[in-house]
Design a protein around this motif. Sequence first.
Motif, PDB file in Angstrom:
ATOM      1  N   ALA A 291      -3.873  -2.887   8.288  1.00  0.00           N
ATOM      2  CA  ALA A 291      -4.930  -3.912   8.281  1.00  0.00           C
ATOM      3  C   ALA A 291      -6.324  -3.301   8.333  1.00  0.00           C
ATOM      4  O   ALA A 291      -7.274  -3.885   7.824  1.00  0.00           O
ATOM      5  CB  ALA A 291      -4.737  -4.873   9.453  1.00  0.00           C
ATOM      6  N   VAL A 292      -6.448  -2.139   8.936  1.00  0.00           N
ATOM      7  CA  VAL A 292      -7.768  -1.521   9.109  1.00  0.00           C
ATOM      8  C   VAL A 292      -7.892  -0.193   8.360  1.00  0.00           C
ATOM      9  O   VAL A 292      -8.762   0.611   8.669  1.00  0.00           O
ATOM     10  CB  VAL A 292      -8.109  -1.331  10.607  1.00  0.00           C
ATOM     11  N   GLU A 293      -7.036   0.020   7.372  1.00  0.00           N
ATOM     12  CA  GLU A 293      -7.009   1.311   6.681  1.00  0.00           C
ATOM     13  C   GLU A 293      -8.322   1.653   5.978  1.00  0.00           C
ATOM     14  O   GLU A 293      -8.623   2.830   5.783  1.00  0.00           O
ATOM     15  CB  GLU A 293      -5.832   1.405   5.716  1.00  0.00           C
ATOM     16  N   GLU A 294      -9.118   0.660   5.620  1.00  0.00           N
ATOM     17  CA  GLU A 294     -10.418   0.947   5.003  1.00  0.00           C
ATOM     18  C   GLU A 294     -11.438   1.404   6.037  1.00  0.00           C
ATOM     19  O   GLU A 294     -12.391   2.107   5.713  1.00  0.00           O
ATOM     20  CB  GLU A 294     -10.939  -0.276   4.245  1.00  0.00           C
ATOM     21  N   GLU A 295     -11.249   1.002   7.303  1.00  0.00           N
ATOM     22  CA  GLU A 295     -12.179   1.359   8.377  1.00  0.00           C
ATOM     23  C   GLU A 295     -11.795   2.640   9.105  1.00  0.00           C
ATOM     24  O   GLU A 295     -12.654   3.341   9.621  1.00  0.00           O
ATOM     25  CB  GLU A 295     -12.273   0.221   9.417  1.00  0.00           C
ATOM     26  N   MET A 296     -10.486   2.945   9.187  1.00  0.00           N
ATOM     27  CA  MET A 296     -10.058   4.117   9.954  1.00  0.00           C
ATOM     28  C   MET A 296      -8.673   4.590   9.533  1.00  0.00           C
ATOM     29  O   MET A 296      -7.903   3.836   8.968  1.00  0.00           O
ATOM     30  CB  MET A 296     -10.080   3.812  11.450  1.00  0.00           C
TER      31      MET A 296
END
Length: 116
Positions: A71-76
């Motif tokens: 879910a947060v792969e673009e952020e971290m």
Amino acid sequence: MSLGGKNMASYPNQIKIIVEKSPANKMRGYSITDRVDEEVASKVLNAGAFKLWRYCARNADGYNFWLSPKAVEEEMKRDQYRKARDELIAVGYLVPIKEDSNIYIFKERLNNNFLE
């Protein structure tokens, strides 16, 4: 407090998040998040955990969603996500609804008496 639809699937790398927002008033104005709570979080969390705090805090009170590294792969990256998630749990921003649960309450504010 709703835990979402009955048919919501859970996967091994997911934890469910239910957002609990601080009430807004004259001293606690909102942009996306409460400014005081955001400032406190930025001081007590490392950069990755603060980034995940912001990801959770920008949602409306009572909103719930499944959170995972995907879910947060673009952020971290995955490792940063896991460390950030664990830090949010250790500090008290993510609180399990009961022991050994994968459902957590996201608390925007560490201390509910802070500036009330």
